[in-house]
Design a protein around this motif. Sequence first.
Motif, short mmCIF file in Angstrom:
data_model
loop_
_atom_site.label_atom_id
_atom_site.label_comp_id
_atom_site.label_asym_id
_atom_site.label_seq_id
_atom_site.Cartn_x
_atom_site.Cartn_y
_atom_site.Cartn_z
N TYR A 105 0.96 -1.14 0.12
CA TYR A 105 0.18 0.06 -0.05
C TYR A 105 0.83 1.49 -0.12
N LEU A 106 2.04 1.10 0.92
CA LEU A 106 2.85 2.39 0.73
C LEU A 106 3.37 2.62 -0.63
N TYR A 107 3.91 1.63 -1.25
CA TYR A 107 4.38 1.64 -2.51
C TYR A 107 3.21 2.56 -3.58
N LEU A 108 2.33 1.88 -3.46
CA LEU A 108 1.11 2.37 -4.36
C LEU A 108 0.73 3.67 -3.90
N VAL A 109 0.82 3.96 -2.92
CA VAL A 109 0.21 5.61 -2.71
C VAL A 109 1.16 6.52 -3.10
N ALA A 121 0.40 11.77 -9.83
CA ALA A 121 -0.63 12.61 -9.81
C ALA A 121 0.17 14.12 -9.92
N ILE A 122 1.31 14.30 -9.34
CA ILE A 122 1.85 15.69 -9.48
C ILE A 122 2.67 15.87 -10.65
N PHE A 123 3.21 15.02 -11.26
CA PHE A 123 3.86 15.11 -12.72
C PHE A 123 2.69 15.26 -13.66
N PHE A 124 1.58 14.40 -13.23
CA PHE A 124 0.57 14.50 -14.26
C PHE A 124 -0.22 15.96 -14.50
N THR A 125 -0.23 16.61 -13.29
CA THR A 125 -1.07 17.91 -13.21
C THR A 125 -0.36 18.95 -13.28
N ASP A 126 1.27 18.81 -13.66
CA ASP A 126 2.25 19.92 -13.74
C ASP A 126 2.33 20.19 -15.17
N SER A 127 1.95 21.53 -15.18
CA SER A 127 1.69 22.43 -16.45
C SER A 127 3.24 22.62 -17.21
N HIS A 128 4.20 22.56 -16.52
CA HIS A 128 5.48 22.86 -17.12
C HIS A 128 6.09 21.70 -18.01
N ASP A 129 6.64 22.04 -19.01
CA ASP A 129 7.21 21.07 -19.90
C ASP A 129 8.81 20.61 -19.46
N GLY A 130 9.27 19.44 -19.57
CA GLY A 130 10.29 19.00 -19.11
C GLY A 130 10.30 18.83 -17.50
N LEU A 131 11.60 18.68 -17.06
CA LEU A 131 11.52 18.42 -15.46
C LEU A 131 11.64 19.65 -14.75
N ASP A 132 11.00 19.95 -13.75
CA ASP A 132 10.85 20.81 -12.81
C ASP A 132 11.29 20.58 -11.73
N TRP A 133 12.51 20.95 -11.19
CA TRP A 133 13.15 20.64 -9.85
C TRP A 133 12.01 21.06 -8.58
N GLY A 134 11.40 21.94 -8.84
CA GLY A 134 10.49 22.54 -7.92
C GLY A 134 9.49 21.36 -7.70
N ILE A 156 6.37 12.64 3.49
CA ILE A 156 5.19 12.93 4.77
C ILE A 156 4.51 11.44 4.50
N VAL A 157 3.99 10.81 3.50
CA VAL A 157 3.53 9.65 3.50
C VAL A 157 4.36 8.58 3.89
N LEU A 158 5.82 8.19 3.89
CA LEU A 158 6.40 7.55 4.56
C LEU A 158 6.63 7.78 6.08
N ILE A 159 6.59 8.88 6.69
CA ILE A 159 6.57 9.22 7.94
C ILE A 159 5.52 9.01 8.65
N GLY A 160 4.13 8.99 7.97
CA GLY A 160 2.78 8.53 8.20
C GLY A 160 2.69 7.16 8.57
N PHE A 161 3.20 6.19 7.31
CA PHE A 161 3.30 4.99 7.51
C PHE A 161 4.14 4.56 8.73
N LEU A 162 5.34 4.82 8.84
CA LEU A 162 6.12 4.55 9.92
C LEU A 162 5.46 4.84 11.24
N ILE A 163 4.92 5.97 11.49
CA ILE A 163 3.95 6.11 12.76
C ILE A 163 2.84 4.98 12.88
N PHE A 164 2.13 4.58 11.88
CA PHE A 164 1.11 3.71 11.77
C PHE A 164 1.70 2.23 12.26
N ARG A 165 3.09 2.04 11.50
CA ARG A 165 3.40 0.76 11.99
C ARG A 165 4.05 0.62 13.36
N TYR A 166 4.39 1.86 13.58
CA TYR A 166 4.84 2.01 15.03
C TYR A 166 4.08 1.71 16.01
#
Length: 331
Positions: A15-19, A26-39, A50-60
């Motif tokens: 589930y962690l991997y899928l999320v 989703a972020i890259f799909f909604t990004d309107s810039h062409d090419g790689l944007d470091w931001g 943030i997702v990883l931290i939430g997952f670790l707290i859940f597992r803890y």
Amino acid sequence: MKFLRYLNYEKPYIYLYLVSFLVVAAIFFTDSHDGLDWGTFFYAFALSVIVLIGFLIFRYQQNVRIIQQMKSQQYDSFSLEGEFAKAYIDELKREHIREMNRIQDKQKEHYNFIVSWFHEIKTPIAVLRLLQQTDMDKDSLREEITKIENFVDQALYYAKLDSFNQDYDIQNCDGIRIVKETIKAHAKTFFSKKIRIEINAATLDVQSDPKWLQFIVNQLITNSLKYTEPGGEITISVSETPKEKRLIIRDSGIGISQKDLPRIFNHGFTGETGRTHTNSTGMGLYLAQNLSTKLGHYISCTSEVGVYTQFIIHFPKDDDLYLQLKKTHDD
């Protein structure tokens, strides 16, 4: 299948991997810039963290909950190896409980034996004190001393049951000779009770430990003497089958009831016969059967109340491997 069970335990990571994948996609799909944007990249990375931290707290929290549940022994495994570890620990606990119960039963058995032994040995000691105060009869004195010696032997052999494998020597011996020696030790009792003894065999070559076998035979003959009325008879005979040799001790005593017969070799069992004879603690037959089993023999019994009791010591005819190895070593 174990693999499917493994996947079931690894669902949180899946589930962690899928999320994480869906967040980044989703972020890259909604990004309107062409090419790689470091931001955009760092934004996706921050959300993944943030997702990883939430997952670790859940597992803890899951780990803490399971650790707390372990104290009450009601918890679900956290992984496949945890499931097997839990099953192994549960089996260890069950084995520990069985071992503790066995030790407690052994301690109770020892306590009951000691108490009954002290009560039993008090009788001949009391008789000896009475004989001191009267004209001492040598035959009576000898008989009471023999009883005390038998009780002491029972205590010694009982104490050696657990260390039996360190104190035996299997060898060829003559069962009839051992019977005759035992009868000779009880000669005064045979004479005083006018009990006839008949031996219908010359020899019985068996493989056993002579010392332990003599104790076994002594317990059986002592039992026959105790429950055979004056003027009765004890018969010793042998028989042989393709698989075993048998030493048969039969008396014309008071017999054993059919309901008691299956339990006569149980620890401390006396039954109806024992209750009518207050000197019985039920240890003699228990020790005889236990020692016989350790020597590779066993004892069976048939009886009819008021008619007879017959004990049979069964000796296997197969050549003893220990004797073969010993003979090879000596040669």
